[in-house]
Scaffold this motif. Structure first.
Motif, short mmCIF file in Angstrom:
data_model
loop_
_atom_site.label_atom_id
_atom_site.label_comp_id
_atom_site.label_asym_id
_atom_site.label_seq_id
_atom_site.Cartn_x
_atom_site.Cartn_y
_atom_site.Cartn_z
N PRO A 1 -28.99 -121.73 -54.58
CA PRO A 1 -27.50 -122.04 -55.46
C PRO A 1 -28.07 -123.14 -55.94
O PRO A 1 -28.71 -124.33 -54.98
N VAL B 1 -18.66 -126.63 -60.01
CA VAL B 1 -18.25 -125.18 -59.63
C VAL B 1 -17.48 -125.15 -59.83
O VAL B 1 -16.18 -126.43 -59.27
N TYR C 1 -14.34 -120.48 -58.92
CA TYR C 1 -14.97 -119.61 -57.83
C TYR C 1 -14.11 -119.08 -56.81
O TYR C 1 -13.43 -119.70 -56.10
N ASP D 1 -19.93 -120.05 -46.72
CA ASP D 1 -19.52 -121.97 -47.76
C ASP D 1 -19.38 -122.82 -46.96
O ASP D 1 -18.98 -122.54 -45.89
N THR E 1 -9.92 -118.20 -54.27
CA THR E 1 -10.28 -119.20 -55.45
C THR E 1 -10.50 -120.75 -54.57
O THR E 1 -9.55 -121.10 -54.15
N LEU E 2 -11.13 -121.34 -55.09
CA LEU E 2 -11.42 -122.98 -55.45
C LEU E 2 -10.19 -123.83 -55.22
O LEU E 2 -10.00 -124.97 -54.15
N SER F 1 -14.27 -129.77 -52.08
CA SER F 1 -15.42 -129.30 -53.31
C SER F 1 -16.52 -128.03 -52.45
O SER F 1 -16.10 -128.35 -50.57
N ILE F 2 -17.68 -128.30 -53.15
CA ILE F 2 -18.27 -127.29 -52.13
C ILE F 2 -19.41 -128.22 -51.36
O ILE F 2 -20.28 -128.67 -52.44
N LEU G 1 -22.92 -123.31 -51.10
CA LEU G 1 -22.78 -122.02 -51.52
C LEU G 1 -23.71 -121.29 -50.82
O LEU G 1 -25.06 -121.51 -50.28
N PHE H 1 -23.77 -117.56 -58.43
CA PHE H 1 -23.44 -117.46 -59.84
C PHE H 1 -23.37 -115.97 -60.53
O PHE H 1 -23.24 -116.07 -61.45
N THR I 1 -18.43 -112.03 -62.16
CA THR I 1 -19.13 -112.84 -61.40
C THR I 1 -19.04 -111.56 -60.22
O THR I 1 -17.68 -111.36 -60.05
#
Length: 587
Positions: free
Chosen positions: A77, A83, A87, A93, A132-133, A156-157, A160, A182, A232
């Motif tokens: 990633p 992101v 996502y 993760d 999802t985020l 936040s990520i 990944l 992705f 995706t």
């Protein structure tokens, strides 16, 4: 190469000191056990790979197939890319959680565990996998409100994870793959090494672990630029590539002649749109349609106006002629015939021809007839040169090449053992010489349109025909200081071009310089400054498109010099002929 030479240098003095000749069995063992460098694919770490997938495909004539060989397949990633809130969080993760309005300024980095949860201090387990985020942030804030007052979280990520997917069906290497998070449906196929020739790219299935399925038509992306359905993919997803026989080759007066896949409801107008439309000079009143008769399995050829083609069922190819060439083609071609499908010849016609492409003809067709069928040559074509390649000639040349390299290797080792000397680097260069085998198989001759040779040449299945542009250069290759290509000047002799290339090397065989003419024939170069009056000037004349070859001189110190000279001659002649052909193709 270094390993092989070191091995030989250790063995050679032992045989030399003992005074014994090396036996044939020992010699063959040395040859067979040479260390060959191999790329250890299994040792590569897929998590650190950033290369573009180099899958090879023979389906370059099928629209869209090459696209799936040119997609980056790094699964690492890219951390500095934003992101999106859409996502979908996966196992492993790592989520960064920052507390806002917190007097302790707390923040946490928590991995998504194999059970799909993260463990947040003072809050407990929170299930995030599959969310999802955006929805994950809402869920975390909802849980924080239960144990904290006035604190809100922003997430936040941080890292990944790669996704494990399954790619099956009509792909080169079906199986399970770790892919970039992705990755979409379209670029997931390159992980599996590309597509088989019979693969459908208009009905690709994405199957979710839950059983939900989605269909992706890659023409939406490749032709219209629409990525709406190019979803995706996530962990556990399966990509299914179906097979299809709905392929039609469209060639001639369109902007992008290729083979296209069609759907049942589509028409010839759709195919023309896929090929970027008709050229200005296209003749839509007389189109060659080749179709498979479903009852007799025969190939029918018919001429129809565009408006009369109502269905694509059974059609194998469509040729749209140039309006200035179609009348000649129709008169000379004899197109309205029926042949057994199994008897048809497949020929490739390229270069400066009005309607290039893959053609199917009945046996017995001459090269001159093919010119008419393909609409004739263009105004830029070299009217004196046609390159004809044949598979049977190529196979024989490849066989001779490999046999000569093997015998030369034996002679080099035997000579070194008997004389107690180092292996000749010059001769080893012949063994390691790389030759593009796709350039082999040329039949030399004057095959230009309406020539006697083109009328007499009966084509065979798999023949390839290339009409080059009118050449304007001369090439000098072999044992010269700087092998180069020069602008043709009519007053220059071959000696002048050799001097322009820096002159010959000491290793050159001056007496064996020769010229490969544009038609593939070779002639011995004669010194124009001392040429005898009785020798025809045409035998020494340099013409545009010629290649001047300066071969290597084999040392007289080499044991069995006649055999070595013969073998190096075979190898170098094949190599120089391929180089000459490459020059004409690139002209």
């Amino acid at each position: 190469m270094k390993i092989r030479l070191a091995f030989l240098l250790i063995l050679l003095p032992l045989f030399y000191v003992s005074g014994e000749d090396i036996s044939g069995d020992v010699l063959q063992e040395i040859i067979d056990n040479q260390e060959i460098p191999r790329k250890d694919v299994d040792s590569l770490d897929p998590l650190s790979s950033t290369l573009v997938n180099k899958c090879e495909t023979e389906n370059v004539e099928i629209f869209g197939h090459q696209f799936f060989c040119n997609t980056p397949t790094s699964i690492t990633p890219v951390g500095d890319l934003p992101v999106p809130s859409s996502y979908v969080i996966s196992l492993r993760d790592e989520i960064e959680i920052l507390y806002l309005n917190d007097s302790k300024n707390r923040s946490f980095i928590r991995p998504v565990r194999l059970d799909g949860n993260i463990l947040l201090p003072e809050v407990g387990l929170i299930r995030l996998e599959g969310k999802t985020l955006e929805s994950a942030e809402k869920e975390i804030n909802k849980r924080i409100l239960e144990t904290h007052v006035g604190i809100k979280a922003s997430i936040s990520i941080q890292k990944l994870s790669a996704k494990k997917i399954l790619v099956i069906g009509a792909v080169k290497k079906p199986g399970a793959y770790l892919v970039n998070p992705f990755t979409t449906i379209s670029n997931s196929l390159s992980y599996a090494g590309g597509l088989e020739p019979y693969a459908s790219i208009r009905d690709i299935k994405l199957v979710k672990p839950s059983g939900e399925s989605y269909t992706f038509d890659s023409y939406d992306l490749l032709i219209n630029g629409d990525r709406t359905n190019d979803l995706t993919i996530g962990s556990g997803d399966t990509i299914v590539v179906k097979a299809t026989s709905n392929l039609i080759a469209i060639r001639g007066s369109v902007f992008r002649p290729m083979s296209y896949e069609y759907l049942e409801q589509e028409t010839i107008r759709d195919l023309i749109n896929y090929s970027l439309g008709l050229t200005r000079r296209a003749n839509t009143k007389a189109i060659l349609i080749e179709s498979i008769n479903l009852n007799s399995s025969k190939l029918d050829s018919n001429i129809l106006p565009l408006s009369n083609i109502e269905t694509l069922e059974g059609i194998s190819s469509i040729t749209i002629f140039d309006s200035t060439q179609s009348e000649v083609a129709l008169k000379q071609g004899g197109l309205i015939k029926t042949y057994e499908t199994s008897e048809m010849l497949t020929l490739k016609v390229e270069g400066e021809i009005n309607n290039p492409g893959i053609y199917r003809f009945s046996p017995g067709i001459s090269l001159n007839e093919v010119y008419a069928r393909a609409g004739g040559i263009t105004k830029n074509a070299d009217k004196k040169t046609t390159i004809l390649l044949r598979d049977s000639i190529k196979e024989r040349q490849i066989k001779d090449l490999r046999k000569s390299k093997r015998k030369l290797r034996e002679a080099i080792i035997s000579n070194s053992v008997r004389k107690g000397v180092e292996v000749s680097e010059e001769l080893l260069a012949f063994i390691d010489m790389e030759i593009d085998e796709s350039l082999l198989g040329r039949i030399s001759g004057d095959f230009y349109p309406e020539s006697e040779d083109s009328k007499a040449m009966i084509l065979q299945n798999g023949d390839s025909i290339f009409i080059p542009k009118t050449p304007k250069t001369i090439s000098v290759i072999g044992e010269v200081a700087t092998p180069s290509t020069f602008i043709y000047k009519g007053q220059n002799g071959y000696e002048d071009y050799i001097e322009m290339a820096g002159g010959i090397k000491p290793s050159a065989s001056k007496r064996n310089i020769y010229i490969i003419k544009a038609n593939g024939l070779s002639v011995r170069a004669r010194n124009s400054r001392s040429i005898q009056s009785w020798i025809p000037k045409s035998s020494n004349k340099i013409e545009a498109g010629d290649t001047i070859v300066v071969p290597l001189k084999v040392s007289r110190d080499t044991n069995r010099v006649e055999l070595v000279t013969e073998l190096t001659g075979i190898i170098s002649n094949i190599a120089f002929a391929a180089a000459s052909l490459q020059t004409l193709r690139n002209n």
